[in-house]
Every structure is written in structure tokens, then in C-alpha cells.
Motif scaffolding. Structure first.
Motif, PDB file in Angstrom:
ATOM      1  N   GLY A   1     -18.414  12.679  -3.916  1.00  0.00           N
ATOM      2  CA  GLY A   1     -19.040  11.768  -4.209  1.00  0.00           C
ATOM      3  C   GLY A   1     -20.689  12.512  -5.096  1.00  0.00           C
ATOM      4  O   GLY A   1     -21.516  11.292  -4.336  1.00  0.00           O
ATOM      5  N   LEU A   2     -20.950  12.970  -5.825  1.00  0.00           N
ATOM      6  CA  LEU A   2     -21.847  13.388  -6.882  1.00  0.00           C
ATOM      7  C   LEU A   2     -22.930  12.559  -6.959  1.00  0.00           C
ATOM      8  O   LEU A   2     -23.531  12.202  -6.535  1.00  0.00           O
ATOM      9  CB  LEU A   2     -21.765  14.066  -7.370  1.00  0.00           C
ATOM     10  CG  LEU A   2     -22.705  15.378  -8.246  1.00  0.00           C
ATOM     11  CD1 LEU A   2     -23.271  15.885  -7.372  1.00  0.00           C
ATOM     12  CD2 LEU A   2     -21.988  15.898  -9.938  1.00  0.00           C
ATOM     13  N   GLU A   3     -22.896  11.607  -7.105  1.00  0.00           N
ATOM     14  CA  GLU A   3     -22.933   9.822  -7.898  1.00  0.00           C
ATOM     15  C   GLU A   3     -23.960   9.284  -6.715  1.00  0.00           C
ATOM     16  O   GLU A   3     -25.335   8.866  -6.688  1.00  0.00           O
ATOM     17  CB  GLU A   3     -22.561   8.917  -8.880  1.00  0.00           C
ATOM     18  CG  GLU A   3     -23.525   8.269  -9.058  1.00  0.00           C
ATOM     19  CD  GLU A   3     -22.604   6.972 -10.422  1.00  0.00           C
ATOM     20  OE1 GLU A   3     -22.979   5.798 -10.490  1.00  0.00           O
ATOM     21  OE2 GLU A   3     -21.628   7.828 -10.468  1.00  0.00           O
ATOM     22  N   SER A   4     -23.256   8.995  -5.351  1.00  0.00           N
ATOM     23  CA  SER A   4     -23.609   8.678  -4.484  1.00  0.00           C
ATOM     24  C   SER A   4     -24.321   9.353  -3.992  1.00  0.00           C
ATOM     25  O   SER A   4     -25.544   9.290  -3.216  1.00  0.00           O
ATOM     26  CB  SER A   4     -22.227   8.062  -3.288  1.00  0.00           C
ATOM     27  OG  SER A   4     -21.181   9.454  -3.109  1.00  0.00           O
ATOM     28  N   CYS A   5     -24.575  10.373  -3.601  1.00  0.00           N
ATOM     29  CA  CYS A   5     -24.971  11.804  -3.433  1.00  0.00           C
ATOM     30  C   CYS A   5     -26.509  11.770  -3.599  1.00  0.00           C
ATOM     31  O   CYS A   5     -27.438  11.243  -3.575  1.00  0.00           O
ATOM     32  CB  CYS A   5     -25.055  12.809  -2.680  1.00  0.00           C
ATOM     33  SG  CYS A   5     -23.190  13.597  -2.179  1.00  0.00           S
ATOM     34  N   MET A   6     -26.430  11.617  -4.700  1.00  0.00           N
ATOM     35  CA  MET A   6     -28.033  11.327  -6.187  1.00  0.00           C
ATOM     36  C   MET A   6     -28.419  10.366  -5.121  1.00  0.00           C
ATOM     37  O   MET A   6     -29.716  10.346  -5.538  1.00  0.00           O
ATOM     38  CB  MET A   6     -27.831  11.596  -7.028  1.00  0.00           C
ATOM     39  CG  MET A   6     -26.860  12.909  -7.754  1.00  0.00           C
ATOM     40  SD  MET A   6     -28.616  14.717  -7.962  1.00  0.00           S
ATOM     41  CE  MET A   6     -29.239  13.610  -8.995  1.00  0.00           C
ATOM     42  N   GLU A   7     -27.773   9.068  -5.127  1.00  0.00           N
ATOM     43  CA  GLU A   7     -28.547   8.038  -5.348  1.00  0.00           C
ATOM     44  C   GLU A   7     -29.306   7.559  -3.755  1.00  0.00           C
ATOM     45  O   GLU A   7     -30.252   7.614  -2.984  1.00  0.00           O
ATOM     46  CB  GLU A   7     -27.546   6.563  -4.951  1.00  0.00           C
ATOM     47  CG  GLU A   7     -28.055   5.220  -4.714  1.00  0.00           C
ATOM     48  CD  GLU A   7     -29.405   4.540  -5.480  1.00  0.00           C
ATOM     49  OE1 GLU A   7     -30.037   4.467  -5.244  1.00  0.00           O
ATOM     50  OE2 GLU A   7     -29.247   5.209  -6.545  1.00  0.00           O
ATOM     51  N   SER A   8     -28.596   8.173  -2.887  1.00  0.00           N
ATOM     52  CA  SER A   8     -28.499   8.774  -1.367  1.00  0.00           C
ATOM     53  C   SER A   8     -30.164   9.000  -0.885  1.00  0.00           C
ATOM     54  O   SER A   8     -31.333   9.647  -0.619  1.00  0.00           O
ATOM     55  CB  SER A   8     -27.713   9.357  -0.353  1.00  0.00           C
ATOM     56  OG  SER A   8     -26.596   8.376  -0.086  1.00  0.00           O
TER      57      SER A   8
ATOM     58  N   ALA B   1     -23.567  19.238 -16.114  1.00  0.00           N
ATOM     59  CA  ALA B   1     -22.801  19.954 -16.010  1.00  0.00           C
ATOM     60  C   ALA B   1     -22.735  20.906 -14.667  1.00  0.00           C
ATOM     61  O   ALA B   1     -22.414  21.799 -14.368  1.00  0.00           O
ATOM     62  CB  ALA B   1     -22.169  20.400 -16.697  1.00  0.00           C
ATOM     63  N   ARG B   2     -23.907  21.232 -15.172  1.00  0.00           N
ATOM     64  CA  ARG B   2     -24.756  22.494 -14.251  1.00  0.00           C
ATOM     65  C   ARG B   2     -24.832  22.234 -13.081  1.00  0.00           C
ATOM     66  O   ARG B   2     -24.570  23.341 -11.933  1.00  0.00           O
ATOM     67  CB  ARG B   2     -25.866  23.502 -14.980  1.00  0.00           C
ATOM     68  CG  ARG B   2     -26.599  24.314 -16.570  1.00  0.00           C
ATOM     69  CD  ARG B   2     -27.439  23.989 -16.940  1.00  0.00           C
ATOM     70  NE  ARG B   2     -27.516  25.073 -17.792  1.00  0.00           N
ATOM     71  CZ  ARG B   2     -28.024  25.744 -19.025  1.00  0.00           C
ATOM     72  NH1 ARG B   2     -29.594  24.862 -18.859  1.00  0.00           N
ATOM     73  NH2 ARG B   2     -28.183  26.229 -19.970  1.00  0.00           N
ATOM     74  N   LEU B   3     -24.949  21.437 -12.728  1.00  0.00           N
ATOM     75  CA  LEU B   3     -25.614  20.403 -11.456  1.00  0.00           C
ATOM     76  C   LEU B   3     -23.957  20.606 -10.300  1.00  0.00           C
ATOM     77  O   LEU B   3     -24.620  21.278  -9.699  1.00  0.00           O
ATOM     78  CB  LEU B   3     -25.798  19.546 -11.267  1.00  0.00           C
ATOM     79  CG  LEU B   3     -25.596  17.882 -10.321  1.00  0.00           C
ATOM     80  CD1 LEU B   3     -27.049  19.103  -9.051  1.00  0.00           C
ATOM     81  CD2 LEU B   3     -26.788  16.558 -10.158  1.00  0.00           C
ATOM     82  N   ARG B   4     -22.734  19.978 -11.189  1.00  0.00           N
ATOM     83  CA  ARG B   4     -21.378  20.335 -10.854  1.00  0.00           C
ATOM     84  C   ARG B   4     -21.522  22.133 -10.270  1.00  0.00           C
ATOM     85  O   ARG B   4     -21.084  22.473  -9.090  1.00  0.00           O
ATOM     86  CB  ARG B   4     -20.433  19.783 -11.784  1.00  0.00           C
ATOM     87  CG  ARG B   4     -20.372  18.355 -11.803  1.00  0.00           C
ATOM     88  CD  ARG B   4     -19.712  17.817 -12.680  1.00  0.00           C
ATOM     89  NE  ARG B   4     -18.214  17.664 -11.812  1.00  0.00           N
ATOM     90  CZ  ARG B   4     -17.456  16.501 -11.433  1.00  0.00           C
ATOM     91  NH1 ARG B   4     -18.246  16.079 -11.196  1.00  0.00           N
ATOM     92  NH2 ARG B   4     -16.378  17.080 -10.735  1.00  0.00           N
TER      93      ARG B   4
ATOM     94  N   LYS C   1     -27.171  17.172   1.606  1.00  0.00           N
ATOM     95  CA  LYS C   1     -28.096  18.074   1.742  1.00  0.00           C
ATOM     96  C   LYS C   1     -27.978  19.980   0.084  1.00  0.00           C
ATOM     97  O   LYS C   1     -28.372  19.830  -0.462  1.00  0.00           O
ATOM     98  CB  LYS C   1     -27.708  18.572   2.381  1.00  0.00           C
ATOM     99  CG  LYS C   1     -28.926  20.047   2.372  1.00  0.00           C
ATOM    100  CD  LYS C   1     -28.985  20.614   4.081  1.00  0.00           C
ATOM    101  CE  LYS C   1     -29.758  22.259   4.218  1.00  0.00           C
ATOM    102  NZ  LYS C   1     -29.584  22.565   5.484  1.00  0.00           N
ATOM    103  N   ILE C   2     -26.642  19.524   0.575  1.00  0.00           N
ATOM    104  CA  ILE C   2     -26.115  20.109  -1.030  1.00  0.00           C
ATOM    105  C   ILE C   2     -26.178  20.120  -2.209  1.00  0.00           C
ATOM    106  O   ILE C   2     -26.018  20.784  -2.771  1.00  0.00           O
ATOM    107  CB  ILE C   2     -24.270  20.460  -0.946  1.00  0.00           C
ATOM    108  CG1 ILE C   2     -23.997  21.012   0.830  1.00  0.00           C
ATOM    109  CG2 ILE C   2     -23.342  21.236  -2.167  1.00  0.00           C
ATOM    110  CD1 ILE C   2     -22.600  20.878   0.864  1.00  0.00           C
ATOM    111  N   VAL C   3     -25.831  18.868  -2.957  1.00  0.00           N
ATOM    112  CA  VAL C   3     -26.318  18.353  -3.889  1.00  0.00           C
ATOM    113  C   VAL C   3     -27.689  18.308  -4.210  1.00  0.00           C
ATOM    114  O   VAL C   3     -28.255  18.821  -4.896  1.00  0.00           O
ATOM    115  CB  VAL C   3     -25.868  16.823  -4.357  1.00  0.00           C
ATOM    116  CG1 VAL C   3     -26.586  16.588  -4.916  1.00  0.00           C
ATOM    117  CG2 VAL C   3     -24.205  16.192  -4.008  1.00  0.00           C
ATOM    118  N   ALA C   4     -28.748  18.081  -3.275  1.00  0.00           N
ATOM    119  CA  ALA C   4     -29.851  18.231  -2.762  1.00  0.00           C
ATOM    120  C   ALA C   4     -30.239  19.455  -3.846  1.00  0.00           C
ATOM    121  O   ALA C   4     -31.286  19.814  -4.031  1.00  0.00           O
ATOM    122  CB  ALA C   4     -30.981  17.575  -1.949  1.00  0.00           C
TER     123      ALA C   4
END
Length: 213
Positions: free
Chosen positions: A187-194, A165-168, A115-118
Motif C-alpha cells: 500500500g506504499l503508493e496509497s499511503c503516500m497519497e494519504s 528503493a531506499r523508501l521501501r 505513519k510508518i511510511v511517513a
């Protein structure tokens, strides 16, 4: 271009409405997913329909450069920008769309890191969000992205790097707790895939558009 897409498009151009309908059915889910999370759920179907109406009116405009899917996403981007500009002044390289709690972050409410990444993704300027999603989720090539954004391929590469970079940075701003922030970034990449998997699981086949004319 996919051979089946080419056959269907050629038949549609020749007046075969059934071929046009099959072409819509092949790609409607991807177009609907493109809009999901960027606008309210009630608007997604309208904008998806508008996208295919534009394609229908201008079905001779596609020249076969890149995949038909990439062309559709380019049309969808212009439809989305047009919608945003009817709401307020809007520049896709600078402005994000209004947050929509009914859609993506709400879908992931019970999964804290995802949810944070979204939320961070949805807070990016629209074109930053799109270049990440279309590259990572829809697997468009750099050449297709360059055609879609109407910029050189080298510019696409720079935009993608800047968007990541802006996403991070957006994730870092959202999370105060250092341990949670580090865990989310790792876990950013795995969060995006989720996120992509959750959207696919939510919709399955997306709503169908009207028959092409």
C-alpha cells in the motif's frame, strides 16, 4: 510557465507591489507545505518567509525555464539546506533532517500504515525525500527536477529510482511483523497519497508572507 504567473512576475519586476503580493499568495501554501514535516512547525513560517525574501531580492534571476513553482522549490531547497548547515554539518544527498515528532508522523498517529511510511520518508537523506515529494506530490517534470537539483535529467531518473528503493528499505527496517510489513509495502503508493491529503487537510491556505518590497 503559467500565464498568470508570467504576467504577475513581469509586473512585479516593473515595480508593481500588488502583483508581487498576488504571486506570493498563489504559491505560499505550496512553499509552506514544502517545509512542513522537515523542520519544527515554528520554523516553517520563518523558512517560507526567507524563501520569498530571496525571490524578492533576486526576482530578475528567474529566466522562465520551467514553472515558477519549480523555481520556488529550488530556492526553498537552498534555504532549507542553509538552515540545516547552521545547525550542524549537513550534506543533502547523504543526511536526513532530525525527526520532528510534532509534525508529520504526529499528524498521522492514529493511522498505522501511513505513519510508518511517513516516518520512513522523513528518515531518508533530504534530497531523496525531496525528489519523491516534488515528483509525486507537486508533479514537477523531470526537466524541472533536473534544473532544481542542477543535474542532468538522466541523473534525476536514477535518483528517483534510488530514492524509491531506499523508501521501501526504510519501511522494511521499521516493521518487524512480516504481515504488517508486506501490507505497508503493497500500500506504499496509497499511503503516500494519504500523507499528501492529510497535509492539505491540516493546512488549507497556508500562512501568508509579508508584502513584497
Amino acid at each position: 510557465m503559467d500565464d498568470r504567473d508570467r504576467l504577475l512576475l513581469d509586473a512585479w519586476r516593473a515595480g508593481d507591489r500588488k502583483a508581487g503580493q498576488e504571486l506570493v499568495e498563489r504559491h505560499y501554501a505550496a512553499v509552506y507545505r514544502f517545509f512542513f514535516g522537515k523542520v519544527r512547525d515554528s520554523v516553517c513560517e520563518d523558512l517560507s518567509q526567507q524563501t520569498f525574501e530571496v525571490v524578492c531580492r533576486r526576482r530578475d534571476a528567474y529566466r522562465g525555464d520551467g514553472s515558477f513553482r519549480a523555481y520556488l522549490f529550488g530556492v526553498a531547497r537552498f534555504v532549507l539546506i542553509g538552515w540545516a548547515r547552521r545547525q550542524r554539518r549537513f550534506e543533502p544527498t547523504e543526511d536526513s533532517l532530525p525527526a520532528d515528532a510534532e509534525s508529520l508522523p504526529g499528524l498521522l498517529a492514529d493511522r498505522e500504515l501511513v505513519k510508518i511510511v511517513a516516518t520512513a520518508l522523513r528518515g531518508l537523506p533530504l534530497d531523496d525525500q525531496l525528489v519523491i515529494e516534488l515528483k509525486d506530490w507537486e508533479h514537477l517534470t523531470q526537466a524541472e527536477l533536473a534544473a532544481l537539483f542542477e543535474v542532468p535529467q538522466a541523473t534525476v531518473a536514477r535518483r528517483l529510482q534510488r530514492a524509491r528503493a531506499r523508501l521501501r528499505a526504510a519501511v522494511e527496517r521499521l516493521v518487524d511483523d512480516p504481515a504488517l510489513r508486506d501490507r505497508t509495502l503493497r500500500g506504499l503508493e496509497s499511503c503516500m497519497e494519504s500523507i499528501r491529503l492529510e497535509v492539505d487537510r491540516r493546512f488549507g491556505p497556508a500562512p501568508r508572507g509579508q508584502d513584497p518590497q
